[in-house]
Structures are given as C-alpha cells and as structure tokens.
Design a protein around this motif. Structure first.
Motif, PDB file in Angstrom:
ATOM      1  N   ASP A  34     -56.579   4.924 -48.533  1.00  0.00           N
ATOM      2  CA  ASP A  34     -56.487   4.148 -47.294  1.00  0.00           C
ATOM      3  C   ASP A  34     -57.238   2.825 -47.359  1.00  0.00           C
ATOM      4  O   ASP A  34     -57.339   2.121 -46.366  1.00  0.00           O
ATOM      5  N   GLU A  35     -57.742   2.492 -48.538  1.00  0.00           N
ATOM      6  CA  GLU A  35     -58.467   1.229 -48.645  1.00  0.00           C
ATOM      7  C   GLU A  35     -57.565   0.033 -48.360  1.00  0.00           C
ATOM      8  O   GLU A  35     -57.990  -0.959 -47.776  1.00  0.00           O
ATOM      9  N   ILE A  36     -56.318   0.182 -48.776  1.00  0.00           N
ATOM     10  CA  ILE A  36     -55.358  -0.896 -48.549  1.00  0.00           C
ATOM     11  C   ILE A  36     -55.270  -1.223 -47.077  1.00  0.00           C
ATOM     12  O   ILE A  36     -55.294  -2.385 -46.685  1.00  0.00           O
ATOM     13  N   LEU A  37     -55.172  -0.182 -46.292  1.00  0.00           N
ATOM     14  CA  LEU A  37     -55.022  -0.400 -44.860  1.00  0.00           C
ATOM     15  C   LEU A  37     -56.261  -1.060 -44.294  1.00  0.00           C
ATOM     16  O   LEU A  37     -56.170  -1.920 -43.420  1.00  0.00           O
ATOM     17  N   TYR A  38     -57.389  -0.650 -44.818  1.00  0.00           N
ATOM     18  CA  TYR A  38     -58.632  -1.251 -44.356  1.00  0.00           C
ATOM     19  C   TYR A  38     -58.604  -2.749 -44.627  1.00  0.00           C
ATOM     20  O   TYR A  38     -58.877  -3.561 -43.755  1.00  0.00           O
ATOM     21  N   ASN A  39     -58.211  -3.093 -45.851  1.00  0.00           N
ATOM     22  CA  ASN A  39     -58.124  -4.513 -46.195  1.00  0.00           C
ATOM     23  C   ASN A  39     -57.102  -5.239 -45.329  1.00  0.00           C
ATOM     24  O   ASN A  39     -57.346  -6.357 -44.881  1.00  0.00           O
ATOM     25  N   LEU A  40     -55.985  -4.581 -45.120  1.00  0.00           N
ATOM     26  CA  LEU A  40     -54.922  -5.248 -44.363  1.00  0.00           C
ATOM     27  C   LEU A  40     -55.300  -5.438 -42.899  1.00  0.00           C
ATOM     28  O   LEU A  40     -55.020  -6.482 -42.310  1.00  0.00           O
ATOM     29  N   THR A  41     -55.965  -4.426 -42.340  1.00  0.00           N
ATOM     30  CA  THR A  41     -56.293  -4.563 -40.926  1.00  0.00           C
ATOM     31  C   THR A  41     -57.367  -5.627 -40.706  1.00  0.00           C
ATOM     32  O   THR A  41     -57.489  -6.162 -39.621  1.00  0.00           O
ATOM     33  N   ARG A  42     -58.105  -5.902 -41.772  1.00  0.00           N
ATOM     34  CA  ARG A  42     -59.164  -6.912 -41.589  1.00  0.00           C
ATOM     35  C   ARG A  42     -58.758  -8.272 -42.110  1.00  0.00           C
ATOM     36  O   ARG A  42     -59.575  -9.193 -42.167  1.00  0.00           O
ATOM     37  N   ILE A  43     -57.504  -8.364 -42.480  1.00  0.00           N
ATOM     38  CA  ILE A  43     -57.051  -9.577 -43.142  1.00  0.00           C
ATOM     39  C   ILE A  43     -57.179 -10.813 -42.243  1.00  0.00           C
ATOM     40  O   ILE A  43     -57.487 -11.901 -42.692  1.00  0.00           O
ATOM     41  N   ASN A  44     -57.019 -10.590 -40.965  1.00  0.00           N
ATOM     42  CA  ASN A  44     -57.029 -11.740 -40.049  1.00  0.00           C
ATOM     43  C   ASN A  44     -58.378 -12.454 -40.001  1.00  0.00           C
ATOM     44  O   ASN A  44     -58.446 -13.632 -39.694  1.00  0.00           O
ATOM     45  N   GLU A  45     -59.420 -11.706 -40.347  1.00  0.00           N
ATOM     46  CA  GLU A  45     -60.743 -12.330 -40.329  1.00  0.00           C
ATOM     47  C   GLU A  45     -60.868 -13.379 -41.425  1.00  0.00           C
ATOM     48  O   GLU A  45     -61.688 -14.283 -41.326  1.00  0.00           O
ATOM     49  N   GLN A  46     -60.072 -13.226 -42.472  1.00  0.00           N
ATOM     50  CA  GLN A  46     -60.158 -14.150 -43.596  1.00  0.00           C
ATOM     51  C   GLN A  46     -59.265 -15.373 -43.402  1.00  0.00           C
ATOM     52  O   GLN A  46     -59.354 -16.324 -44.148  1.00  0.00           O
TER      53      GLN A  46
ATOM     54  N   PHE B 122     -50.066  12.338 -40.442  1.00  0.00           N
ATOM     55  CA  PHE B 122     -50.691  11.441 -41.391  1.00  0.00           C
ATOM     56  C   PHE B 122     -51.836  10.615 -40.796  1.00  0.00           C
ATOM     57  O   PHE B 122     -52.893  10.469 -41.387  1.00  0.00           O
ATOM     58  N   ILE B 123     -51.644  10.161 -39.600  1.00  0.00           N
ATOM     59  CA  ILE B 123     -52.649   9.277 -38.994  1.00  0.00           C
ATOM     60  C   ILE B 123     -53.963  10.010 -38.750  1.00  0.00           C
ATOM     61  O   ILE B 123     -55.024   9.409 -38.718  1.00  0.00           O
ATOM     62  N   ASP B 124     -53.884  11.323 -38.628  1.00  0.00           N
ATOM     63  CA  ASP B 124     -55.112  12.077 -38.378  1.00  0.00           C
ATOM     64  C   ASP B 124     -56.011  12.157 -39.603  1.00  0.00           C
ATOM     65  O   ASP B 124     -57.195  12.432 -39.494  1.00  0.00           O
ATOM     66  N   ASN B 125     -55.397  11.924 -40.762  1.00  0.00           N
ATOM     67  CA  ASN B 125     -56.174  12.107 -41.985  1.00  0.00           C
ATOM     68  C   ASN B 125     -56.770  10.816 -42.531  1.00  0.00           C
ATOM     69  O   ASN B 125     -57.294  10.808 -43.630  1.00  0.00           O
ATOM     70  N   ILE B 126     -56.630   9.748 -41.794  1.00  0.00           N
ATOM     71  CA  ILE B 126     -57.205   8.525 -42.336  1.00  0.00           C
ATOM     72  C   ILE B 126     -58.478   8.156 -41.593  1.00  0.00           C
ATOM     73  O   ILE B 126     -58.773   8.675 -40.527  1.00  0.00           O
ATOM     74  N   ASP B 127     -59.187   7.265 -42.206  1.00  0.00           N
ATOM     75  CA  ASP B 127     -60.460   6.782 -41.684  1.00  0.00           C
ATOM     76  C   ASP B 127     -60.308   6.342 -40.221  1.00  0.00           C
ATOM     77  O   ASP B 127     -59.445   5.544 -39.901  1.00  0.00           O
ATOM     78  N   PRO B 128     -61.156   6.861 -39.340  1.00  0.00           N
ATOM     79  CA  PRO B 128     -61.019   6.553 -37.913  1.00  0.00           C
ATOM     80  C   PRO B 128     -61.073   5.056 -37.592  1.00  0.00           C
ATOM     81  O   PRO B 128     -60.393   4.597 -36.677  1.00  0.00           O
ATOM     82  N   ARG B 129     -61.844   4.323 -38.378  1.00  0.00           N
ATOM     83  CA  ARG B 129     -61.922   2.870 -38.106  1.00  0.00           C
ATOM     84  C   ARG B 129     -60.561   2.225 -38.329  1.00  0.00           C
ATOM     85  O   ARG B 129     -60.112   1.378 -37.580  1.00  0.00           O
TER      86      ARG B 129
ATOM     87  N   LEU C 295     -55.251   0.073 -36.730  1.00  0.00           N
ATOM     88  CA  LEU C 295     -53.840   0.089 -37.101  1.00  0.00           C
ATOM     89  C   LEU C 295     -52.975   0.489 -35.918  1.00  0.00           C
ATOM     90  O   LEU C 295     -51.941  -0.117 -35.657  1.00  0.00           O
ATOM     91  N   SER C 296     -53.411   1.510 -35.217  1.00  0.00           N
ATOM     92  CA  SER C 296     -52.537   1.970 -34.145  1.00  0.00           C
ATOM     93  C   SER C 296     -53.072   1.544 -32.789  1.00  0.00           C
ATOM     94  O   SER C 296     -53.408   2.361 -31.955  1.00  0.00           O
ATOM     95  N   GLU C 297     -53.178   0.237 -32.630  1.00  0.00           N
ATOM     96  CA  GLU C 297     -53.522  -0.288 -31.316  1.00  0.00           C
ATOM     97  C   GLU C 297     -52.444   0.100 -30.318  1.00  0.00           C
ATOM     98  O   GLU C 297     -52.704   0.341 -29.159  1.00  0.00           O
ATOM     99  N   GLU C 298     -51.237   0.133 -30.837  1.00  0.00           N
ATOM    100  CA  GLU C 298     -50.120   0.637 -30.034  1.00  0.00           C
ATOM    101  C   GLU C 298     -49.406   1.699 -30.847  1.00  0.00           C
ATOM    102  O   GLU C 298     -49.272   1.576 -32.060  1.00  0.00           O
ATOM    103  N   GLU C 299     -48.943   2.723 -30.165  1.00  0.00           N
ATOM    104  CA  GLU C 299     -48.220   3.772 -30.867  1.00  0.00           C
ATOM    105  C   GLU C 299     -46.902   4.039 -30.184  1.00  0.00           C
ATOM    106  O   GLU C 299     -46.783   3.866 -28.973  1.00  0.00           O
ATOM    107  N   LEU C 300     -45.958   4.453 -30.999  1.00  0.00           N
ATOM    108  CA  LEU C 300     -44.648   4.715 -30.451  1.00  0.00           C
ATOM    109  C   LEU C 300     -44.058   5.914 -31.173  1.00  0.00           C
ATOM    110  O   LEU C 300     -44.099   5.984 -32.395  1.00  0.00           O
ATOM    111  N   VAL C 301     -43.581   6.855 -30.413  1.00  0.00           N
ATOM    112  CA  VAL C 301     -43.014   8.044 -31.028  1.00  0.00           C
ATOM    113  C   VAL C 301     -41.508   8.050 -30.862  1.00  0.00           C
ATOM    114  O   VAL C 301     -41.003   7.796 -29.776  1.00  0.00           O
TER     115      VAL C 301
END
Length: 407
Positions: free
Chosen positions: A169-181, A198-205, A210-216
């Motif tokens: 999940d490091e990729i997602l971490y990098n991607l979600t913080r990309i805007n800061e750069q 799947f979403i339950d198994n990733i880092d809570p941060r 990532l899921s500021e909005e969710e849609l099922v």
DNA sequence: GTCAATTCACATGAAAGAGACCACGGTCTAGTG
DNA sequence: CTAGACCGTGGTCTCTTTCATGTGAATTGACGA
C-alpha cells in the motif's frame, strides 16, 4: 476452434464465409470494452459520481473517490462514461482537465509501483524505460511531467485491489500525498475495486484520504440484466434472430453469478458466434448452453497451455493421482507425485512451500478446489479436488503431455 | 465422562537470493577528416 | 575528433528458497464423579 469437416477446397470455404450472412450487425456492442451511450440502471451512481467530480470544472480538486462492487456491476463502464462526459465539457469550456484511466490488473503495465508511475508518465509524453531506473527517479520525472502546467488530473485506477495485493500500500500512500509536492497541477484519485473487504486491510491513514467519498455498486438483478442485454442485442444482432427465452436464460445464468453483466454479455456474444458458425439463422437456447461450456473450456485450456512449467507439473501430478485414488487429495500426496514427475522430466523440483503456493494459485484460477482443513491429530492440509468438467480432462492431459514432453 | 495439553502436517508470513532484464556513464576502438 | 562498441554499476522484477511462526481438531492422559 471448429475444424472444417468437408473436403471442398479451402478457397470456396472462404468465399462462402464472406457471402454467408451473419446474424451479427456489429459484434462490438457485446464486447466488454464498449461503452454504451446510455447506461441502464446506474442513474443514481452516475449522479453521485458527477456530483463528486463536478468541482474539476471549476478547477478545484474534488474529493478522492472510491468505488466498490463485484465484477460486472458496471463500475468501470459508469466511471468511463462519467469521466468522458466531464472531459467533453471541460474541452468545450477549455478547462485543463485530464482523465487517466489505468487498469491495474493488466500485467506488465501497472502491476507495480514503478510501472504504474512510468505508465502514467508515458501518457504525458515522457519516455520511460520499462526497467532500470530507480523508482524515485521515475517519480521525479512524473512530477515534472504533470506539474509543468496548471491542470487537474483524474486518475482512475481500476482493480486497484490487485495492485495493492501485489505491490503493497505504499503506492497509495505516495499517490494520496502527491498533491503536496505539486504547485500547479492537482491529482484526484478514483479507485475502483472488486473486493469489498480490501479497503479494511490497508493503512487507516491511506484509507481516510483515498476514500473521502465512497460509492457502492450493487449487483444487477435478473430483470435489469435482461434489459441491458436487450438493449445491446438490439444493436448487435439483426432483428428477429434472438429466439424467445434466450435473453432470459442469459440473464438467469449471470444473475446466478452475483449479477455479473459482463458475463451475460460474453455469453450472448459467444452464443451468437456459435449460432453463426452452425449456420443457424437464430440464436437458440441450446446455443447458450454450448456457449457456457465453450467459454469455460477456452478459459481452462488457455490457462493450462500458457502457465509456467511448474504449474503444469503440479496440475499433471494432480491428474495422475486422481486416476489411482479417489478425491479428495492432500498436499503431501500431490507433492510426492510431483517430485517423481520432476525426476521423470528432469526438472529440479520446487520446495513444498512453493508448491503449496502454486496449489493456492490453481485454486484461485478455478482449476482445482482447495480447502484448508484440519484432520485433527493427523495435521492440517489442503483438501484438493479437480474442478474442471470431465469432458475437458483428456484435452488438458494432451496439452500437458506434449508441453512437458511426456509420452 | 470431561477437560486441557499435545501433536501432526501442513498453512502462512517475512525476508532474502538468483537470475533476467535494463539504463546510465565511462572507457576503448575504429573510422573519419 | 567522434560515433559506436563494450564494460561495470546499480536498479527493477519474477520466481524461489530459507527460516519462522501459526493453526484446528483428533488424540491422549490426567482427573474427578
């Protein structure tokens, strides 16, 4: 592949082929890559996505969006459709909005961090070698590529669960913080996942950003699938070639598989192809049954012939063991037979650890049924049985024997 | 009979290695003017 | 002098191995009724 059974010259066969009128008008309407102009039964979701993403047209970064739903519930098609509409409008008003769609499941394209970033960068016209560069170097190129102009990028990551499973999940971490750069550009992430857990198994941060909005996306029911099939069939086939009850049967099959519309469309298309080849001017219910068998058989045979030798050996070991012994089989037995087999074809055997993983993967592929059970005092193991239809077994054996140079 | 401890035969995880592939930069070589 | 050939280094990626830890219930054996 049907074989030509007559002894007429092949040339006249082709001539016949070109003159024979097909029941298809255009097959593309039944292919899963096709995005229809109107999407049925997804109005709510389209509206929701539109609401969430609308700010891009004012050049504000919208919330990241996370879309769930089982396969064939129209996630991809809906997101495709909505983002297309957005970029159309954006173009009209000359807003710098760019949509990047990436399917993370495609091997060799986006199944690792490096490849994902490299691929996106290529979309922005940067040439990046398939390997060899340090990953942070690729990130730098990527930053430069997108930050050169003021723009908003909608980054759609389809089947994102596959990516995380393989690459962490490091990729997602990098991607979600990309805007800061970034100073000029902004990136909005749209994740699409088949896996609801799947979403339950990733880092809570990461999860929260990532899921500021969710849609099922709920599965379609049989009636909805019927309507979808009907609307596509109208375009794909000539009028009147679909017999009574065919659509219903397709829908019923698919509804049984948790409302998978893609499956239903495939089924209908293949049934059409079979009907065409048989020269029957109509698609009958019997064609659906044939289509289902054909799809399954093709899938299995494709896997069997393209997977690595070690997989083939393990599978062959299972098939051999199955002949001498009643199912279910256990990991240990299979491993022993496998080792013997390796000796016979002079391949160095893998460790049991690895074979255990291979068995797991064969299970995922649906070639075998493997269930972990505990036999109490007699240990814990996988209970394994072959799960391909009996009619395809001889064919599989044939393929394996020639691939492994067994006699 | 009941209960906890034991035990088996693997499953499951984590880490690290081997070998293939590749880019990059430096050095060497041969061909050119 | 320069273009291209040829290294060495350092990176990714896939498939594996090694080492370590986990696990669920049949079995065992102690215990008490």
């Amino acid at each position: 592949m049907e074989i030509l059974m007559t002894d007429e010259p092949i040339g006249s066969y082709f001539e016949k082929f070109i003159n024979k009128d097909s029941i298809f008008v255009d097959k593309k309407y039944l292919q899963s890559t096709y995005t229809p102009t109107t999407i049925l039964h997804r109005d709510e979701q389209i509206k929701a996505i539109a609401d969430i993403l609308a700010p891009v047209l004012k050049l504000e970064r919208p919330s990241n969006l996370f879309v769930y739903g089982k396969t064939g519930t129209g996630k991809t098609v809906t997101v495709h459709y909505t983002t297309n509409e957005i970029s159309k409008v954006a173009q009209k008003y000359n807003k710098p909005v760019k949509v990047c769609y990436l399917n993370c499941k495609l091997k060799k394209i986006a199944d690792t961090e490096y490849r994902l970033i490299a691929h996106i960068s290529r979309m922005f016209g940067k040439a990046i070698p398939p390997t060899g560069l340090p990953t942070d170097e690729v990130y730098n190129i990527f930053y430069k590529a997108i930050d050169s102009t003021r723009q908003i990028i909608l980054l759609v990551l389809d089947e994102i669960d596959q990516l995380i499973k393989k690459a962490g999940d490091e990729i997602l971490y990098n991607l979600t913080r990309i805007n800061e750069q970034l100073t000029n550009a902004q990136v909005c992430l749209i994740g699409i996942s088949n896996d609801l857990l799947f979403i339950d198994n990733i880092d809570p941060r990461i999860k929260s950003s990532l899921s500021e909005e969710e849609l099922v996306f709920p599965p379609y029911n049989a009636i909805q699938i019927q309507e979808i099939l009907l609307s596509r069939a109208k375009k794909a086939f000539k009028p009147g070639v679909v017999a009574q009850g065919v659509i219903e049967k397709c829908a019923a099959y698919a509804a049984r598989e948790h409302g998978d519309a893609r499956r239903a469309l495939d089924l209908l298309r293949v049934a059409g192809e079979i009907a065409d080849r048989e020269g029957s001017g109509k698609i009958l219910i019997s064609h659906i049954d044939k289509a289902e068998r054909k799809i399954e058989r093709d899938r299995v045979l494709d896997i069997v012939s393209t997977y690595p030798r070690q997989f083939q050996l393990v599978l062959y070991a299972i098939m051999m063991l199955r002949k001498s012994q009643r199912e279910p089989l256990y990991t240990g037995e299979i491993y022993e037979v496998y080792k013997g087999l390796c000796k016979r074809v002079s391949v160095s055997p893998l460790t049991q650890r690895r074979v255990s993983d291979i068995l797991g993967e064969l299970d995922m592929l649906g070639l075998i049924n493997a269930k972990v059970i505990s036999k109490g005092r007699y240990g814990r193991t996988r209970e394994i049985s072959l799960s391909v239809p009996d009619s395809t077994i001889p064919k599989i054996e044939g393929i394996l024997e020639s691939a492994l140079h067994l006699s």
